[in-house]
Design a protein around this motif. Structure first.
Motif: not given
Ligand SMILES: *[C@@H]1O[C@H](CO)[C@@H](O)[C@H](O)[C@H]1NC(C)=O
Ligand SMILES: *[C@@H]1O[C@H](CO)[C@@H](O)[C@H](O)[C@H]1NC(C)=O
Length: 166
Positions: A15, A18, A43, A46, A48, A50, A77-78, A80
Motif C-alpha cells: 500500500s 497512509s 487489500n 491500495r 489510501k 487521510w 481510498d481518499q 481513509y
C-alpha cells in the motif's frame, strides 16, 4: 523505485500511504510495482490518504500483478478512516494523479473488485487501466467497479470500469 511484495502492517500486502494523516503534507512519486503475487490479502494494490492532509501521490505504476482470493484487489481510498477524523468538514486532500494498472489478473472474494473512492476536492486524475481481468472466487458471481470523483481511462478491463470518466 522498484518494489515487489512489501509487507506492511494491517494485512496489506502493498500500500502507498497512509498519506496526509493528521493534516500533514506528504509526497510519494515514481513508484513502480511489478511482478507481484498477492495471495489471500485484504487489500492488493491500495493507495489510501487521510482527509485534511495535503501533498500528492503521483506517477505510480502497477503492472504484471497476480492476485488470488483478494478482498480489495484495486483500491484508492481518499476518505481513509474519516469516521475517526474529528473534523469531518476538512476539504483539503492529498492529490492523486497518474496511477496505472496494467497486466493484472486475479480473483476477488468480495463484490467490488475495483474501488476508486476519491475526494470531492482534487479527486483522482490520470488513472489508466488496461489488461485488467479480475473475476470472482465464487463461480457464477460477477464483480463490479465503483468510483467517486475518479478521472481517467479504462481500456480493456473486466469488470468494466465505466464509472471512470475523463
Ligand atoms: C494473466 O492471465 C493470462 C491468461 O491466463 C496469462 O496469459 C497472463 O500471462 C497473465 N498475466 C500475468 C501478469 O500473470
Ligand atoms: C479473465 O480471466 C478468466 C479467468 O481466468 C478467463 O476465463 C477469461 O477468459 C479472462 N478474460 C479475458 C478478457 O482475458
Amino acid at each position: 523505485m522498484e518494489i515487489c511484495l512489501i509487507s506492511l502492517p494491517f494485512g496489506h500486502v502493498f500500500s502507498v500511504g497512509s498519506l496526509g494523516k493528521k493534516g500533514t503534507c506528504q509526497t510519494v512519486e515514481h513508484v513502480h510495482v511489478s511482478n507481484c503475487n498477492f495471495k489471500g490479502a485484504d487489500n492488493g494494490m491500495r493507495i489510501k490518504t487521510w482527509p485534511g492532509g495535503c501533498g500528492y501521490a503521483r506517477n505510480i505504476k502497477f503492472e504484471h500483478i497476480v492476485l488470488t482470493n483478494t478482498k480489495n484487489p484495486i483500491i484508492i481510498d481518499q476518505d481513509y478512516e474519516n469516521v475517526q477524523n474529528e473534523d469531518k468538514k476538512q476539504t483539503s486532500e492529498v492529490q492523486i494523479s497518474g496511477v496505472t494498472y496494467r497486466y493484472v489478473n486475479g480473483t476477488c472474494n468480495s463484490e467490488t473488485a475495483i474501488i476508486l473512492n476519491c475526494g470531492a476536492g482534487a479527486g483522482c486524475t490520470d488513472i489508466f487501466m488496461d489488461l485488467v481481468n479480475i473475476t470472482s472466487t465464487s463461480s457464477g458471481s460477477n464483480v463490479l467497479a465503483s468510483c467517486n470523483n475518479a478521472h481517467g481511462v479504462a481500456a480493456s478491463t473486466s469488470p468494466p470500469v465505466s464509472c471512470l470518466s475523463l
